[in-house]
Design an enzyme around this catalytic site. Sequence first.
Site, PDB file in Angstrom:
ATOM      1  N   ARG A   1      -3.269   2.947   8.582  1.00  0.00           N
ATOM      2  CA  ARG A   1      -3.553   1.817   7.687  1.00  0.00           C
ATOM      3  C   ARG A   1      -2.380   0.864   7.657  1.00  0.00           C
ATOM      4  NH1 ARG A   1      -4.639   4.624   2.076  1.00  0.00           N
ATOM      5  NH2 ARG A   1      -5.807   2.692   1.727  1.00  0.00           N
TER       6      ARG A   1
ATOM      7  N   CYS B   1       9.201 -37.820 -11.395  1.00  0.00           N
ATOM      8  CA  CYS B   1       7.872 -38.399 -11.535  1.00  0.00           C
ATOM      9  C   CYS B   1       7.103 -38.433 -10.222  1.00  0.00           C
ATOM     10  CB  CYS B   1       7.968 -39.795 -12.139  1.00  0.00           C
ATOM     11  SG  CYS B   1       8.895 -40.934 -11.111  1.00  0.00           S
TER      12      CYS B   1
ATOM     13  N   ARG C   1      -3.494  -1.424  -6.440  1.00  0.00           N
ATOM     14  CA  ARG C   1      -2.658  -2.625  -6.454  1.00  0.00           C
ATOM     15  C   ARG C   1      -3.067  -3.459  -7.658  1.00  0.00           C
ATOM     16  NH1 ARG C   1      -5.662  -4.423  -1.079  1.00  0.00           N
ATOM     17  NH2 ARG C   1      -7.716  -4.735  -1.947  1.00  0.00           N
TER      18      ARG C   1
ATOM     19  N   SER D   1      15.020 -41.007 -13.090  1.00  0.00           N
ATOM     20  CA  SER D   1      13.793 -40.286 -12.823  1.00  0.00           C
ATOM     21  C   SER D   1      13.701 -40.157 -11.314  1.00  0.00           C
ATOM     22  CB  SER D   1      12.594 -41.056 -13.370  1.00  0.00           C
ATOM     23  OG  SER D   1      11.422 -40.384 -12.998  1.00  0.00           O
TER      24      SER D   1
ATOM     25  N   GLY E   1      -8.480  -7.630   4.039  1.00  0.00           N
ATOM     26  CA  GLY E   1      -9.276  -7.860   5.233  1.00  0.00           C
ATOM     27  C   GLY E   1      -8.507  -8.373   6.437  1.00  0.00           C
TER      28      GLY E   1
ATOM     29  N   HIS F   1     -16.020  -8.835   1.196  1.00  0.00           N
ATOM     30  CA  HIS F   1     -15.039  -9.827   1.611  1.00  0.00           C
ATOM     31  C   HIS F   1     -15.220 -11.147   0.875  1.00  0.00           C
ATOM     32  CE1 HIS F   1     -13.454 -12.992   4.351  1.00  0.00           C
ATOM     33  NE2 HIS F   1     -12.438 -12.169   4.365  1.00  0.00           N
TER      34      HIS F   1
ATOM     35  N   LYS G   1       0.836  -1.200   0.000  1.00  0.00           N
ATOM     36  CA  LYS G   1       0.000   0.000   0.000  1.00  0.00           C
ATOM     37  C   LYS G   1       0.870   1.249   0.000  1.00  0.00           C
ATOM     38  CE  LYS G   1      -3.706  -0.661   2.477  1.00  0.00           C
ATOM     39  NZ  LYS G   1      -4.312  -0.888   3.810  1.00  0.00           N
TER      40      LYS G   1
ATOM     41  N   TYR H   1      12.771 -33.000 -17.873  1.00  0.00           N
ATOM     42  CA  TYR H   1      11.309 -32.967 -17.916  1.00  0.00           C
ATOM     43  C   TYR H   1      10.725 -33.169 -16.529  1.00  0.00           C
ATOM     44  CZ  TYR H   1      11.343 -38.069 -17.509  1.00  0.00           C
ATOM     45  OH  TYR H   1      11.532 -39.335 -17.053  1.00  0.00           O
TER      46      TYR H   1
ATOM     47  N   MET I   1      -5.752  -7.030   7.921  1.00  0.00           N
ATOM     48  CA  MET I   1      -5.252  -5.979   8.797  1.00  0.00           C
ATOM     49  C   MET I   1      -6.348  -4.939   8.951  1.00  0.00           C
ATOM     50  SD  MET I   1      -2.188  -6.625   9.573  1.00  0.00           S
ATOM     51  CE  MET I   1      -1.362  -8.135   9.196  1.00  0.00           C
TER      52      MET I   1
HETATM   53  P1  ADP Z   1      -7.617  -2.445   3.498  1.00  0.00           P
HETATM   54  O1  ADP Z   1      -6.202  -2.847   3.488  1.00  0.00           O
HETATM   55  O2  ADP Z   1      -8.475  -3.310   4.321  1.00  0.00           O
HETATM   56  O3  ADP Z   1      -8.135  -2.167   2.125  1.00  0.00           O
HETATM   57  P2  ADP Z   1      -7.324   0.393   3.810  1.00  0.00           P
HETATM   58  O4  ADP Z   1      -6.168   0.888   4.577  1.00  0.00           O
HETATM   59  O5  ADP Z   1      -7.197   0.476   2.338  1.00  0.00           O
HETATM   60  O6  ADP Z   1      -7.658  -1.066   4.296  1.00  0.00           O
HETATM   61  O7  ADP Z   1      -8.572   1.193   4.289  1.00  0.00           O
HETATM   62  C1  ADP Z   1      -9.861   0.839   3.933  1.00  0.00           C
HETATM   63  C2  ADP Z   1     -10.607   2.016   3.421  1.00  0.00           C
HETATM   64  O8  ADP Z   1     -10.578   3.067   4.345  1.00  0.00           O
HETATM   65  C3  ADP Z   1     -10.033   2.612   2.172  1.00  0.00           C
HETATM   66  O9  ADP Z   1     -10.465   1.963   1.051  1.00  0.00           O
HETATM   67  C4  ADP Z   1     -10.584   4.011   2.202  1.00  0.00           C
HETATM   68  O10 ADP Z   1     -11.835   4.046   1.621  1.00  0.00           O
HETATM   69  C5  ADP Z   1     -10.656   4.302   3.661  1.00  0.00           C
HETATM   70  N1  ADP Z   1      -9.530   5.155   3.997  1.00  0.00           N
HETATM   71  C6  ADP Z   1      -8.308   4.820   4.404  1.00  0.00           C
HETATM   72  N2  ADP Z   1      -7.531   5.903   4.579  1.00  0.00           N
HETATM   73  C7  ADP Z   1      -8.315   6.964   4.287  1.00  0.00           C
HETATM   74  C8  ADP Z   1      -8.098   8.363   4.254  1.00  0.00           C
HETATM   75  N3  ADP Z   1      -6.930   8.890   4.552  1.00  0.00           N
HETATM   76  N4  ADP Z   1      -9.125   9.141   3.887  1.00  0.00           N
HETATM   77  C9  ADP Z   1     -10.317   8.606   3.568  1.00  0.00           C
HETATM   78  N5  ADP Z   1     -10.591   7.303   3.583  1.00  0.00           N
HETATM   79  C10 ADP Z   1      -9.595   6.483   3.929  1.00  0.00           C
HETATM   80 MG    MG Z   2      -7.693  -0.847   0.938  1.00  0.00          MG
HETATM   81 MG    MG Z   3      -9.808  -3.045   6.176  1.00  0.00          MG
END
Ligand code: ADP
Ligand code: MG
Ligand code: MG
Length: 898
Positions: free
Chosen positions: A91, A852, A343, A785, A100, A461, A21, A872, A102
């Site tokens: 984040r 094999c 990503r 083999s 999901g 999710h 990220k 192979y 973290m």
């Molecule tokens: P995940 O790894 O679970 O996707 P993120 O860190 O991307 O978690 O956060 C999830 C959501 O939180 C992001 O998609 C975004 O919509 C919101 N978010 C995170 N940081 C900010 C920010 N600085 N301003 C506004 N929304 C945020």
């Molecule tokens: Mg995200």
């Molecule tokens: Mg999240």
Amino acid sequence: MYLFGRKTDGNGTMKPLLGGKGANLAEMCRIGLPVPPGFTITTEVCTYYYASKRTYPAALRGQMEAGVASIEQQTGKKFGDLKNPLLVSVRSGARDSMPGMMDTILNLGLNDQTVEALARKTDNPRFAWDCYRRFVQMYGDVVLGVQKRPDEDHEPFETVIEQLKHDRYHQAVEDTKLTVDDLRELVVRFKALVKERAGKQFPDSPWDQLMGAVGAVFGSWMNDRAIVYRRKYNIPSEWGTAVNVQAMVYGNTGDQSGSGVAFTRNPANGEKEFYGEFLINAQGEDVVAGVRTPEPVSELKKQMPKAFAELERIRQTLEKHFKDVQDFEFTIEDGVVYMLQTRNGKRTAMAALKFSIDMFREKLIDWKTAVMRNPADQLEQLLAPVFDTAEVAKAKAIATGLPAGPGAASGQIYLNADRAVTAAEKGQKVLLVRIETSPEDLRGMIAAEGILTARGGVSSHAALVARQMGKVCVCGAAGIEVDYQARTVKVDGKTFKEGDWMSIDGTAGKVYAGQVKTAPSEIVAGLLQNDEAAKKTEKFRNFQQLMKWCSDASRMSVRTNADTPEQTENAVAFGAVGIGLTRTEHMCFEGDRIDAMREMILAETVEERKAALAKLLPYQREDFAGIFRALKGYPATIRFLDPPLHEFLPHTKQQQEELAKKIGVPAARIHQRVEQLHEFNPMLGFRGCRLGIGYPEISEMQARAVFEAAAQVQKEGIKVRPEVMIPLVAFKKELDLQIEVVHQAARAVQKETGVKLTYMVGTMIEIPRGALTADEIAQSAEFFSFGTNDLTQTGLGMSRDDSGSFLPHYQELEIVKKNPFATIDATGVGQLVDIAVRKGRSSRPNIKLGICGEHGGDPSSIQFFEKVGLDYVSCSPYRVPVARLAAAQAALQTKAGD
Ligand code: ADP
Ligand code: MG
Ligand code: MG
């Protein structure tokens, strides 16, 4: 600590240090996309944190203060300020995205004072209080651990919200309808809940909040669900996670704001279309959590045309720059678009295939990159069955949802992950049905054939996991009513109980009652059944293009492990260029053969044994002839009898008596022979070449069968290239004795038939002594083999069949990173292979080398075999495409690494 924003320290290549990220936030800043400013705390700090009893490096606080100051300067807001407060998000971000796993905290910096300042500054108290209640909720959950207890079906904060709605409105109302006063009350109740469950006061100081949040992100690296995920995807725990602290932008200021998730192309089926969804007046977590069902991004075109145009521009920029399909998160604040993440998008195998071929045609990538873009371990998804069209036409869909994971799945429904796992362990086919899924359901999702949810969109999710694991998934099927308490699903006027059957079509997004019959995938139909309609499909043509590229890229070839003509034909249709292993013992079990086999084992003299073997010979000859014909000139490695003889005898008294009657031998004699053949360690007993050395007439018969069949088929005009393989050789002398028997039979058959045969004799390297003395053995063996199943068992001193009692625990403790029977233990057993390769070549430079064992169809093992330079790999017929792709990728990677 690395800044991003007006000044950006990092870039997209720094994923190991900044996490996926953080690195991509930096990269997006560099290419001029609108990203709120912030900073990244590196994964090295996480490593330090765990190495130092969960404490931080001394310099961290100072650096964070500098980072916050930089954000303040760029935004004109101040952290904890009573006029214009800066709020941040905290984040997590590991090297590889772990959806999901973290937890993110939004709106950090709010307390009873700053919330009033935010309300005044924005002149929007509803918004300010909405942020505050979200913050207390998230922080309470993630940092203070106020979470669902095992006996609860709902998150405690959600329960408080429901209660408030009930108290004040006596019905369910949307979150966006809650008033400022409702939200104030929620904050009070939330804080009380925190106090009760966590036993401490909610922190008021923004810096306390920030330090607590950073600690929680690091802490979440070691939570259960992160560990489960890492284990499944083999992510080492040493990698650690980074933490991103970033200025908030607000998607919840009103109806010109919102948050969304989008893909630059459709990640389920691969279509080139802007794909995604958004929620008006919401913060990002709402979209991902699947609590409210979002609208497709195309709707934005009507509601916020300017923002939509900007997103379209961003979509193009992202693909041009990253040259791959991007999965991105955005927020619109009062009509202005901000990018929060991008990503490489997770995709189904079907989408991966289409993306790669389309992007090659669009000249975004070259053909080698296109090959690399198809995950080898997902390729089998393309061969998985689909619903039979005729059956589907007959069945009536009882509900419709979003097609989130293509394919067909039927199963008995379960509404909770634990019960789904238990049922699957009992051998049931399971369909996991939930209102929505969350990371706690992961085990259940892994166990299930398919996943069906009532709520949540394409970025929920459930959809995310389905894409990643290749699970069949229909989500957001609003027509189904899931009752966790009663354990029932009501749909279309019917009630389904747990254990009842349902079917879902993840390609069309349809739900059916009962079990709908399946049909082979287009690729299987086209290749194995010569189905002309299937061959015209795009999926089939793309697949063939990919396979052609694989052949162009590979150095190693792919053979198959096959014991019958039919298996052989299938494998050849999938592109195998020979047989790497035919197990002759499988041929001894069918029909009357087993009786002849048993007579042979019970024989008391060589003459008697030869008489019994003479009965077996025609059977084996016919089997080999069939296989040779199916191979159409490709080579076949045929392994001589390998298992210990007692495996062929009946073990219960009754079976022994029946056999006695059938073949006219006293039951007592059978019983006695069984006793006599009993072994304490059959895996290490009288088996492999030891049998042929003890009873040369067995090898003689097998050699005859091979050569007579070869002569016969060669006379029919088909080239035959038998490679006789002597198993379990540890000493050169063992091989020499057996080779002599083989040569003698070959000479005799050639003389009798007048057909000249080309054949080889070689051995399996499957015990350490064989590997270590490979130079001696190669003086006699024309090929090796690697039997990596036995080589792993003997190399590790670990019986595969008995490893179930301790191996899972070993994996948990990371004593072994992967199951060594599935993925070769490169550092240990791999050395034996490497030694044998080098020693073998030292005495016979052109010795043919293959593998094999089960590992022959495993992508990461194949990568290892490419490195050590085998000629192979061989695997089961349906794994052949996977092995071809993995071999091509291994060759491309090795070349790139040179
Ligand atoms: P995940 O790894 O679970 O996707 P993120 O860190 O991307 O978690 O956060 C999830 C959501 O939180 C992001 O998609 C975004 O919509 C919101 N978010 C995170 N940081 C900010 C920010 N600085 N301003 C506004 N929304 C945020
Ligand atoms: Mg995200
Ligand atoms: Mg999240």
